[in-house]
Design a protein around this motif. Structure first.
Motif, mmCIF file in Angstrom:
data_model
loop_
_atom_site.group_PDB
_atom_site.id
_atom_site.type_symbol
_atom_site.label_atom_id
_atom_site.label_comp_id
_atom_site.label_asym_id
_atom_site.label_seq_id
_atom_site.Cartn_x
_atom_site.Cartn_y
_atom_site.Cartn_z
ATOM 1 N N VAL A 104 28.510 21.983 38.882
ATOM 2 C CA VAL A 104 28.506 21.947 37.416
ATOM 3 C C VAL A 104 29.312 20.765 36.896
ATOM 4 C CG1 VAL A 104 29.236 23.205 35.355
ATOM 5 C CG2 VAL A 104 28.128 24.427 37.232
ATOM 6 N N LYS A 105 30.421 20.454 37.539
ATOM 7 C CA LYS A 105 31.326 19.417 37.041
ATOM 8 C C LYS A 105 30.776 18.011 37.265
ATOM 9 C CE LYS A 105 36.141 17.910 37.387
ATOM 10 N NZ LYS A 105 36.448 18.141 35.959
ATOM 11 N N ILE A 106 30.148 17.770 38.407
ATOM 12 C CA ILE A 106 29.736 16.413 38.770
ATOM 13 C C ILE A 106 28.284 16.136 38.426
ATOM 14 C CG2 ILE A 106 29.522 14.805 40.713
ATOM 15 C CD1 ILE A 106 31.810 16.239 42.053
ATOM 16 N N SER A 107 27.426 17.130 38.489
ATOM 17 C CA SER A 107 25.992 16.899 38.274
ATOM 18 C C SER A 107 25.739 16.402 36.854
ATOM 19 C CB SER A 107 25.200 18.184 38.539
ATOM 20 O OG SER A 107 25.590 19.202 37.630
ATOM 21 N N SER A 108 24.649 15.657 36.716
ATOM 22 C CA SER A 108 24.302 15.043 35.427
ATOM 23 C C SER A 108 23.009 15.616 34.854
ATOM 24 C CB SER A 108 24.160 13.528 35.603
ATOM 25 O OG SER A 108 23.165 13.228 36.575
ATOM 26 N N PHE A 109 22.729 16.881 35.138
ATOM 27 C CA PHE A 109 21.529 17.503 34.597
ATOM 28 C C PHE A 109 21.701 17.736 33.088
ATOM 29 C CE2 PHE A 109 21.520 18.901 39.076
ATOM 30 C CZ PHE A 109 20.295 18.375 39.458
ATOM 31 N N SER A 110 20.615 17.551 32.369
ATOM 32 C CA SER A 110 20.649 17.697 30.906
ATOM 33 C C SER A 110 20.214 19.081 30.430
ATOM 34 C CB SER A 110 19.749 16.637 30.255
ATOM 35 O OG SER A 110 18.402 16.765 30.716
ATOM 36 N N HIS A 111 20.057 20.000 31.341
ATOM 37 C CA HIS A 111 19.632 21.342 30.951
ATOM 38 C C HIS A 111 20.735 22.016 30.135
ATOM 39 C CE1 HIS A 111 18.248 25.519 31.354
ATOM 40 N NE2 HIS A 111 17.053 24.986 31.576
ATOM 41 N N PRO A 112 20.369 22.771 29.092
ATOM 42 C CA PRO A 112 21.404 23.434 28.265
ATOM 43 C C PRO A 112 22.325 24.362 29.047
ATOM 44 C CG PRO A 112 19.273 23.494 27.167
ATOM 45 C CD PRO A 112 19.023 22.966 28.537
ATOM 46 N N THR A 113 21.820 24.939 30.137
ATOM 47 C CA THR A 113 22.663 25.840 30.934
ATOM 48 C C THR A 113 23.839 25.090 31.538
ATOM 49 O OG1 THR A 113 20.736 27.209 31.462
ATOM 50 C CG2 THR A 113 22.693 27.462 32.857
ATOM 51 N N PHE A 114 23.585 23.881 32.062
ATOM 52 C CA PHE A 114 24.666 23.085 32.651
ATOM 53 C C PHE A 114 25.654 22.637 31.580
ATOM 54 C CE2 PHE A 114 21.676 22.935 36.100
ATOM 55 C CZ PHE A 114 22.458 22.837 37.233
ATOM 56 N N ASN A 121 33.707 26.006 31.496
ATOM 57 C CA ASN A 121 34.148 25.978 32.890
ATOM 58 C C ASN A 121 35.579 26.474 33.045
ATOM 59 O OD1 ASN A 121 33.821 25.586 35.563
ATOM 60 N ND2 ASN A 121 33.605 23.381 35.482
ATOM 61 N N SER A 122 36.492 25.969 32.231
ATOM 62 C CA SER A 122 37.900 26.320 32.375
ATOM 63 C C SER A 122 38.166 27.795 32.092
ATOM 64 C CB SER A 122 38.744 25.449 31.436
ATOM 65 O OG SER A 122 38.347 25.650 30.082
#
Length: 208
Positions: A104-114, A121-122
């Protein structure tokens, strides 16, 4: 008295376990000092500290269990298996959570879930850690039922030399183990696998 090759393998296993305990103990000590100094840890450090602590205990239990089995203390082994199942489950949970966190932190997906997960996250990580502890606690109860109750029943039936009933008890325990433990571990494995694959795909897109 164990044979010489068995003693050699036990010594090698103990040395490897001690090395792993030293490494994980160092991580727990450093992160613990950081928490005492700052009164807080980052979300990634929280998961790493929990993972290192669980692996430290897991290697310690494995070493003690191996020594007890080699010294013919077979009655204590089922009780040690309870701690083995606990720390093994915690290690699997924290490993899967760490993989999902970095995905979740590093990926660059544009999906609203991410995007929602990155924003929450915190706050999600401490709750997920507490949830993992609760689930592992429930899993230990089932493990204690399987290792102690079924184990005692097997010993009592063996004293009567009823091999058919002993075989049925073993079969029921194996079915119980594969249905419950296999289901939980398969979910954690899929979470780890999906998170790792998504992270690799995202990194490949960024490099491309």
């Amino acid at each position: 008295m164990p044979s010489l090759p068995t003693l050699i393998f036990i010594a090698i296993f103990c040395l490897e376990s001690l090395a792993a305990m030293l490494q994980n103990g160092f991580l727990v000590t450093m992160l613990g000092r950081e928490w005492v100094r700052c009164r807080m840890l980052s979300t990634s450090d929280m998961i790493v500290a929990c993972l290192a602590a669980s692996r430290f205990c897991l290697h310690g239990v494995a070493m003690v269990n191996n020594l007890l089995a080699s010294l013919d203390f077979s009655r204590a082994v089922p009780y040690m298996n309870i701690f083995w199942d606990l720390f093994n489950a915690l290690t699997l949970w924290f490993t899967a959570l760490l993989a999902a966190f970095y995905c979740v932190k590093i990926s660059s997906f544009s999906h609203p879930t991410f995007a929602w997960l990155k924003w929450r996250n915190s706050r999600l990580v401490p709750k997920l850690i507490k949830g993992s502890l609760i689930i592992c606690g429930l899993e230990v109860i089932s493990s204690a039922t399987g290792n102690i109750l079924f184990g005692q029943r097997k010993v009592s039936l063996s004293s009567y030399r009823n091999e058919t009933l002993v075989y049925r008890v073993q079969a029921s325990f194996q079915l119980y183990f594969f249905l419950y433990e296999g289901f939980v571990w398969s979910i954690l494995f899929l979470l780890f696998l999906v998170s790792t694959v998504l992270l690799i795909v995202s990194l490949c897109w960024q490099l491309g």
